[in-house]
Scaffold this active site. Sequence first.
Site, mmCIF file in Angstrom:
data_model
loop_
_atom_site.group_PDB
_atom_site.id
_atom_site.type_symbol
_atom_site.label_atom_id
_atom_site.label_comp_id
_atom_site.label_asym_id
_atom_site.label_seq_id
_atom_site.Cartn_x
_atom_site.Cartn_y
_atom_site.Cartn_z
ATOM 1 N N SER B 95 0.759 -1.287 -0.044
ATOM 2 C CA SER B 95 -0.152 -0.012 0.072
ATOM 3 C C SER B 95 0.908 1.323 -0.032
ATOM 4 C CB SER B 95 -1.011 0.119 1.155
ATOM 5 O OG SER B 95 -1.694 -0.973 1.401
ATOM 6 N N LEU B 135 -9.090 11.598 -1.528
ATOM 7 C CA LEU B 135 -9.922 11.574 -2.245
ATOM 8 C C LEU B 135 -11.136 11.064 -1.285
ATOM 9 C CD1 LEU B 135 -11.670 11.586 -4.988
ATOM 10 C CD2 LEU B 135 -11.186 9.159 -5.006
ATOM 11 N N GLU B 137 -13.938 10.638 1.630
ATOM 12 C CA GLU B 137 -14.312 11.422 2.950
ATOM 13 C C GLU B 137 -15.223 10.523 3.869
ATOM 14 O OE1 GLU B 137 -15.992 15.077 1.549
ATOM 15 O OE2 GLU B 137 -14.071 15.754 0.520
ATOM 16 N N THR B 172 -3.742 6.761 2.745
ATOM 17 C CA THR B 172 -2.451 5.989 3.304
ATOM 18 C C THR B 172 -1.114 6.891 3.370
ATOM 19 O OG1 THR B 172 -3.363 4.096 2.631
ATOM 20 C CG2 THR B 172 -1.113 4.184 2.603
ATOM 21 N N ASN B 248 -7.400 3.540 -11.051
ATOM 22 C CA ASN B 248 -7.280 2.433 -11.908
ATOM 23 C C ASN B 248 -5.771 2.037 -12.098
ATOM 24 O OD1 ASN B 248 -9.665 1.321 -12.834
ATOM 25 N ND2 ASN B 248 -10.044 3.035 -14.431
ATOM 26 N N LEU B 346 -3.720 -24.601 8.844
ATOM 27 C CA LEU B 346 -2.709 -24.391 10.074
ATOM 28 C C LEU B 346 -3.318 -24.569 11.555
ATOM 29 C CD1 LEU B 346 -1.111 -23.011 7.782
ATOM 30 C CD2 LEU B 346 -0.082 -21.522 9.313
ATOM 31 N N GLU B 371 -10.025 1.254 -2.791
ATOM 32 C CA GLU B 371 -9.763 1.216 -4.186
ATOM 33 C C GLU B 371 -10.950 0.717 -5.097
ATOM 34 O OE1 GLU B 371 -6.054 1.700 -5.647
ATOM 35 O OE2 GLU B 371 -5.028 2.300 -3.708
ATOM 36 N N THR B 373 -14.853 -1.099 -3.941
ATOM 37 C CA THR B 373 -15.332 -2.370 -3.302
ATOM 38 C C THR B 373 -15.620 -3.230 -4.166
ATOM 39 O OG1 THR B 373 -17.633 -1.684 -3.312
ATOM 40 C CG2 THR B 373 -16.274 -0.839 -1.247
#
Lengths: 269, 392
Positions: B95, B135, B137, B172, B248, B346, B371, B373
Amino acid sequence: MRIVVCVKLVPDATASRSFEPDHTVDRVSVDGLLSELDEYAVEEALRIRDAASEDGEVVAVTMGPQAAADAVRKSLQMGADSGVHVLDEAIAGSDAPATSLVLAATLRKLGADTGPVDLVVCGMASTDGTMGVVPAMLAERLGLPQLTYANQVTVDDSNGAYRVQVRRDSDLATETVEAAAPVVVSVTDQINEPRYPSFKGIMAAKKKPVQTWSLSDVGVDPAEVGLSAAWTAVVSAEARPPRSAGTVVTDEGDGGTRLAEYLVEKKFV
Amino acid sequence: MTTAPLDLFGVDGLLDDEERAIRDTVRRFGDHRLRPSVSEWFESGTVPARDLAKELGALGVLGMHLSGYGCAGTSVVAYGMACHELEAVDSGLRSLVSVQGSLAMFAIHRFGSQQHKQQWLPAMAAGEAIGCFGLTESDAGSDPGAMRMTARRDGSGDGADWVLDGSKLWSTNGTVADVAVVWARTDDGIRGFVVPTGTAGFTANEIGHKLSLRASVSAELVLDGVRLPADAALPGAHGLSGPLTCLNEARLGIVFGALGAGRDCLDTALAYAAEREVFGKPLSGYQLTQAKLADMTVALGSAMLLAVQLGRLKEQGALAPAQVSLGKLNSTRVALDIARECRTILGASGITSEYPVLRHANNLESVLTYEGTAEVHQLMIGQALTGLSAFR
């Protein structure tokens, strides 16, 4: 400073490695990579080039089958400027004397073609053959001083001529040794932290010149190299049996004694 | 004799020498520099983002698929494979790279002025400057057009200042960033702005209490009367297509990246099942385990083939947004399914931080929805198939 670094492609030690029927290492069926010990040599050559006051050049030299060129490519990706690959079928199975013969001839041709070489840097051994003698043999064949097993290399160019000084650390002493260039240096895995090739280096590598020479190009008689010319012969090679589980000593008051007995029995004490 | 999952698909053969070299370099960097610490970063919820950015910059990862301005200029697939290897370590680390390279740097590279590019891109490529992207909010996620942040002119003529007000969420790298690319509503539609984070009125607050992407910095950006010169606006971006183009770009990294996390889970489960003895023989020798391993391998490899195909289409300039949605939807779902299934192999060990599997699963919960859903991507694909938009 004009620097040659000798590099070797070795079978990936993490893959399962095997021998050919003639007891030479199978270099075809296993992925190869630049010998880890040679990465230190490439890194040191690059650092010496970049620390010098004048422009310098690092030439990566290798010998071996077609795939051996990957060792040169990796060196170019790390930052070497050009490469030479001695490719000849007769080389297969060459031992250390033959390897040093071909490398010495290659360095002589490099010197004759494009100007004198000031410094030859080698790893202290290959990670497959682990003989550790090629740097010394190469120096002998070229008539050059050898500074081997260097943990540090410094180059002094203050008086118009290069003097190369190395530090050798042994169990009992630390030696500082120096010689006037041209000189052959071998470096240990303690000397530096090899860089990752940067993406720009990877992109630039394919545009860097690599010459491919045959034995006749470097003036070596094919009869002097290869398996048939080797001074020693491997008569058998077998994989070691897998390690057994070991002996468990359960302490019932006599644990120390039984450990001591075990060590005596195995001649450890 | 065993074969690695992706080797069954011959994925290596789809890469050129350069792409393989880049993949190998990132894998090695990940193994030596990142893997030994990542579990600790995740547990403590801290990551040395500034140090890592410099190291990733030296390697050439940041903005690697962009050209000029100190960027390496690699192929799209090379970028994808770098993301794949980084996310095999942790989605948070991928990320960091996605946001730096594909959101912040890409926005400046594609839409910025010469001055923006020269001021920011070389430093960002080197990792000396970190970028973030504003971008989303609090009330505008899947519907970015509903954003409330405003940018108004103050002054007269073309040289009038911009004044930005509002806040952004889930940014991020936000608290460690030197520059933010922020999108705001203007009289002239949505515009993008290059905002140095030291500008008066700009604050970034770290979002804590996350159960996912803990080895990643997530922040709220607050812009309170942030005054910027007229040339702070990105000249090339008008309307929502600006930020959506950036997204994109980043999504393609996720298409490859998420599968890296999936691969790491599957590798872990394969190794565990080979060692773990149940009823006197290795777990991997049981039919139920092999059925799981086989199904996961089929899913992972197929998704990887799609990823490479989409990367090649992008290199040819022939990749449509709905195709990016195919890949983003598929890779994130496949990877999350694999992570959960591997956890069952596991057993209890799977929930510990000794193994990466549940950490990957937790991370992938975020990757599934950020980015775009999964549902938004379904709608994108649905629209391509039917010609009908079902967003509203």
